[in-house]
Design an enzyme around this catalytic site. Structure first.
Site, PDB file in Angstrom:
ATOM      1  N   LYS A  67       1.066  -3.424   4.790  1.00  0.00           N
ATOM      2  CA  LYS A  67       0.193  -4.197   3.909  1.00  0.00           C
ATOM      3  C   LYS A  67       0.931  -5.042   2.883  1.00  0.00           C
ATOM      4  CE  LYS A  67      -3.786  -3.366   3.089  1.00  0.00           C
ATOM      5  NZ  LYS A  67      -5.105  -3.831   3.206  1.00  0.00           N
TER       6      LYS A  67
ATOM      7  N   GLU B  60      -6.892 -10.199  -7.302  1.00  0.00           N
ATOM      8  CA  GLU B  60      -7.979  -9.235  -7.492  1.00  0.00           C
ATOM      9  C   GLU B  60      -8.045  -8.787  -8.954  1.00  0.00           C
ATOM     10  OE1 GLU B  60      -7.785  -6.205  -4.207  1.00  0.00           O
ATOM     11  OE2 GLU B  60      -6.203  -7.563  -3.574  1.00  0.00           O
TER      12      GLU B  60
ATOM     13  N   SER C 246       0.855  -1.179   0.000  1.00  0.00           N
ATOM     14  CA  SER C 246       0.000   0.000   0.000  1.00  0.00           C
ATOM     15  C   SER C 246       0.893   1.231   0.000  1.00  0.00           C
ATOM     16  CB  SER C 246      -0.880  -0.019   1.249  1.00  0.00           C
ATOM     17  OG  SER C 246      -1.291   1.288   1.582  1.00  0.00           O
TER      18      SER C 246
END
Ligand code: ARG
Length: 462
Positions: free
Chosen positions: A282, A289, A276
């Site tokens: 993260k 995705e 991130s």
């Protein structure tokens, strides 16, 4: 003037040319277009429609153009509309009147139908190979994890314990059908349209069988109107690609969950995740995705082509030029996703302890008690009801199923005995699922043995 401009007084305006051109994207067909033209020229010479010398000049000229395009040294001209006319115009510029004879007994309608089939034949070989590569990675994980237990889900609710190998082989089956769909589709479109002309065939004495052999098709399309008018093979391909993406997308959905903090069952390799820009801690499964997201894109390609084709009168209509971008987009997308997916799967680290812990809730073994009762002559419906009552009792008493005494159990399930107290271990639960195709490690090993016998596995997995 355009190549077809004989009967026109005005050239297309700039915007009309912009709207009409396809060379900005169909230039990728150049190698197939040239291959088709060389076969066509050889046939024209063999049939005495052009001279052997013309054919020789054409072949030589086309190969020169191919090397130029290969080297990135060819400038495409959008005013020449498409790849076919760009190549033909340059050929005539280079070799003169022999070049102007190439288009005898040919139309761009049978030409594009031929080029696209040659192109898709090659692309499908690549995609099929990528599907096989992914199956191999799944089989490898299955071999390592015939005894790794995790919860299996229905309705995203814990259902029954399964082994990880069983899961991986489920997708191996799905990708196997995907592979065979691609093969079927390839077999169905591997017929030669060239020689169909614009729609009705040719008055010239052509030999389609000769071209068919040169271009390694299974045969000639039997009907010139069908050959130039249909794009069902592209639609079939886009459906097959959509199904592959649907499978990848579902699998991605599971992997995203498995990698969440809630599950913590797997970790995908760093190279396949992204961080991130704000939160330093993260590690996101972005490739999963994006696979899900790109599935929508491939479905869109399928819908676009179905819609383009649905109201077209026979035969060729210019609408059909719009077939290319969706097909190219879907082919590129599926190749990219599969190329990332196989190594991503191989990078997966499995946290067996977390998986086992999640599968250890004795509620997952409730069915096993019901089936134990069936083995002891209780009708399944009554068995289900009694075990349901026991689950209800546990909920009220704030106990897990493996915490009730035999007496408590017998209050709901009178037939229960000592044996029932040993039903709550997930490893015995999976071991008992010995029905053919079931999740028992022995059954999964049988499935692995099946895959190890398949030719592609013998070739790719040592
Ligand atoms: N670029 C055209 C296509 O992709 C080739 C066929 C054009 N035929 C025609 N009659 N305008 O469909």
């Amino acid at each position: 003037m355009a190549m077809w401009g004989g009967r026109f007084d005005a050239a297309p305006t700039e915007l009309v040319a912009k709207m009409g051109e396809s060379v900005s994207y169909d230039h990728r067909l150049y190698a197939h277009d040239i291959r088709g033209s060389i076969a066509h020229a050889k046939m024209l010479a063999k049939q005495g429609i052009i001279t052997a010398d013309d054919a020789h000049q054409i072949e030589h000229g086309l190969l020169g153009i191919k090397s130029q395009i290969d080297a990135g040294a060819f400038t495409f001209d959008e005013r020449l509309e498409d790849i076919h006319m760009n190549i033909e115009a340059r050929l005539t510029e280079n070799i003169g009147s022999a070049g102007a004879k190439l288009h005898s007994a040919r139309s761009r309608n049978d030409q594009i139908a031929t080029d696209s089939r040659l192109y898709l034949r090659d692309e499908l070989d690549t995609i099929k190979r990528l599907v096989r590569g992914l199956q191999i990675e799944l089989i490898k994980i299955a071999r390592e994890h015939t005894d790794t237990i995790l919860p299996g889900f229905t309705h995203l609710q814990h259902a029954q314990p399964i082994v990880l190998g069983h899961y991986m082989l489920a997708y191996t089956e799905m990708f196997d059908r995907d592979h065979s769909r691609l093969e079927d589709c390839q077999k169905r479109f591997n017929y030669l349209p060239l020689g169909s002309g614009a729609l009705a065939g040719s008055t010239l004495p052509i030999d389609r069988e000769f071209v068919c052999k040169e271009l390694e098709f299974l045969g000639c399309c039997r009907n010139s109107m069908d050959a130039t008018a249909d794009r069902d093979y592209m639609i079939e391909l886009l459906s097959s690609l959509s199904i592959i993406m649907m499978h990848l997308s579902r699998m991605s959905e599971d992997l995203v969950f498995w990698m969440s903090q809630e599950a913590g069952w797997i970790e995908l390799g760093d190279a396949f995740c992204t961080g991130s820009s704000l939160m330093p801690q993260k590690k996101n499964p972005d490739m999963c995705e994006l696979t899900r997201g790109k599935t929508g894109r491939v479905y869109g390609d399928l819908m676009a082509l179905l819609s383009i084709m649905k109201s077209l009168p026979l035969c060729y209509n210019r609408d059909m030029q719009e077939d290319k971008e969706p097909v190219f987009d879907a082919v590129d997308t599926v190749k990219l996703v599969l190329s990332v997916y196989a190594p991503m799967i191989a990078s997966m680290k499995v946290n067996k302890d977390r998986m086992y812990e999640a599968a250890s809730d004795p509620a997952l073994m409730a069915t096993d008690l019901a089936e134990w009762l069936v083995k002891n002559n209780v009708p399944f419906r009554s068995a289900h009801h009694r075990v349901g009552a026991l689950v209800g009792y546990c909920k009220k008493a704030g106990k897990r199923l493996d915490e009730v005494t035999l007496e408590e159990m017998q209050a709901c399930v009178p037939e229960a005995n000592e044996e029932c107290l040993a039903l709550w271990k997930p490893e015995s639960s999976v071991a008992l699922r010995e029905s053919f195709g079931g999740t028992a490690p022995n059954q999964v090993r049988t499935q692995i043995a099946y895959w190890m016998e398949q030719d592609f596995v013998k070739q790719l997995l040592k």
